[in-house]
Enzyme design. Structure first.
Site: not given
Length: 516
Positions: A128, A133, A153, A288
């Site tokens: 992803a 990042a 990450k 989020d």
């Protein structure tokens, strides 16, 4: 001068792209003064033909990663961009092509100070990628010989410099907006940009995201229905964050959740109650919580990931939220109004009764509908809408909370369309109010007050010594006579004694109240 010209050029470029992509269609001309209405009409003539939906996301994506992040942030601020624009911005996907694997490995090795093969037994290609990042899947060998799966990450190279440049341009444009339209000051455009700058600065230090993950994990350690992945501190640095790999089903895959045998109604209730516990009980919440960041694990627990955007509420804001929600549940509109005034959110020159009347206009219609048709987030949205009539300044932390609640409510109802939001929220709200505003809470407040006063009293001798040293120094500089210094010290000493006695009287009174 050169920086001013550069910011002006960037501002013109932003305006051009927004006009070409049709993003100016979201601006309400009726709210603009005549000279800006003329500018808007000219801008609308630049639109490309045959534009479809998603105009704002298209414009911001074209402007680059900084503006994608800005658009995502503005999606949480319908008070500034309007409900229609905020909904359009929700389509904005922070997905960009990944950067090369060798660059990711170089960043990881530079951050952690060890070669890749010494850190991981396997390290995947990016799975992803976003504007800040990208994420890789890796395996770590434990001391006992077993292997652990982790998510890694890695910060995108050069992203800090680009964001810093674009933030400066946004600051300039915010000042221009306030200069052209002074009434926009209530919406605090410069404060919005500064909030974004702080948020992005924290997102760009992955050690801070690991700290947020750790803090949330500590807060929820006794919550059996919700968990977060554990950070791997020895594999975390400024540009790298390693955490426990999560195996689970994303909450936007309802069919898979049902097929796995999970109770979707109970899971929907867990989504709402967990969010409210974090916001009201802990004052620290995941801001989020879209379905892509929420999973259900094989044990049926809700799991959240990606902690780059977090929200905080002080004790005053938490009490404000809890009392407002309970006030609407009980139809006690005057209490809801009083809470606004007590918190200082509405200026005192307004009438509590008038404000209560405006709140009743929001509350009564919802009580004419079935519980599963009532939107808690919509109530808060309408509430914030009417505050403009009463000169209530925008509260960034409350608007972020409200927008997160919109998303959380949508996730919960996608699992159980008939979910009663108010019944789900009430036990969390009542529990917090009972703990903090009931006898136990008042005793705890009194205990903290006594400890604070004791600290002050303990500092009195030190303060007296400091006062003496300051006065002696002033005397040495020829600013006072020795006799005046001594006389002032005696006066200050007497004042300290009486202040100490007064503080102990207050402390004793508070203790008596707490034990009553």
């Amino acid at each position: 001068m050169l920086s001013l010209v550069a910011h002006l050029a960037r501002g013109i470029h932003v305006g051009w792209v927004m006009a070409r992509e049709g993003a100016l269609a979201f601006v309400d001309a009726a709210e603009l003064p005549p000279h800006l209405r003329l500018v808007l009409r000219l801008g609308r003539k630049l639109e490309r033909p045959n534009l479809g939906p998603g105009r704002l996301p298209a414009a911001l994506t074209r402007l680059g990663p900084s503006y994608v992040k800005f658009g995502q942030f503005l999606a949480t601020r319908p008070d500034i961009v309007g409900v229609a624009a905020a909904r359009d911005l929700e389509r904005l996907q922070d997905r960009v092509p990944p950067f090369p694997q060798d660059v990711a490995v170089a960043t990881l090795e530079a951050t952690l100070g060890r070669p890749l093969h010494a850190l991981f037994t396997s390290f995947s290609e990016p799975i992803a990628a976003a504007s800040i990042a990208q994420v890789h899947k890796a395996h770590v060998r434990e001391p006992d010989g077993t292997e652990r799966v982790v998510a890694v990450k890695i910060m995108r190279p050069g992203v800090r410099e680009r964001f810093a440049r674009d933030i400066q341009a946004m600051r300039f444009m915010a000042r221009v907006v306030e200069a052209l339209r002074p009434e926009a000051e209530r919406l605090r455009p410069r404060e919005v940009v500064e909030t974004l700058a702080r948020s992005v600065a924290m997102e760009m230090d992955l050690r801070l995201e690991a700290a947020a993950l750790s803090e949330l994990a500590e807060n929820i350690k006794d919550d059996p229905e919700f968990r977060v992945p554990q950070p791997v501190w020895e594999l975390t640095g400024r540009d790298v964050l390693a955490s426990e790999w999560i195996d689970g089903i994303r909450l936007n895959d309802r069919e898979a959740i049902v097929a796995a045998g999970h109770d979707v109604a109970a899971l929907g209730q867990t989504v709402i109650q967990s969010f409210l516990r974090h916001a009201i009980r802990d004052g620290f919440f995941h801001a989020d919580m879209h379905p892509g960041n929420l999973f259900v694990d094989p044990a049926g627990r809700l799991v959240a990931v990606d902690f780059g955007i977090m929200g905080r509420l002080g004790i005053k804001e938490r009490r404000f939220l809890a009392e407002i929600l309970l006030g609407f549940i009980l139809r006690d509109y005057r209490r809801v109004a009083e809470v606004h005034f007590e918190a200082g959110y509405v200026p005192s020159h307004h009438s509590v009764d008038d404000f209560a009347q405006a709140i009743r206009a929001i509350g009564e219609p919802i009580h004419q509908r079935r519980a599963d048709e009532i939107s808690m987030a919509k109530v808060l949205t309408l509430l914030f809408d009417i505050t403009a009539l009463f000169d209530m300044s925008t509260r960034t932390e409350l608007v972020m909370l409200q927008k997160t609640m919109v998303v959380v409510e949508g996730v919960a109802r996608s699992l159980d369309p008939r979910l009663d939001m108010w019944t789900s929220a009430e036990p969390v709200v009542r529990s917090w109010l009972a703990r903090n505003l009931g006898p136990i809470g008042r005793a705890d407040q009194a205990r903290r007050a006594v400890l604070t006063l004791a600290d002050v009293v303990a500092d009195v001798p030190d303060l007296a010594q400091r006062a003496k040293r300051v006065l002696v120094r002033l005397d040495e500089e020829g600013l006072r006579e020795v006799s005046r210094v001594e006389r002032r010290i005696r006066i200050e000493t007497k004042r300290m004694v009486w202040s100490t006695l007064a503080l102990w009287v207050i402390a004793g009174s508070l203790l008596a109240i707490a034990l009553r």
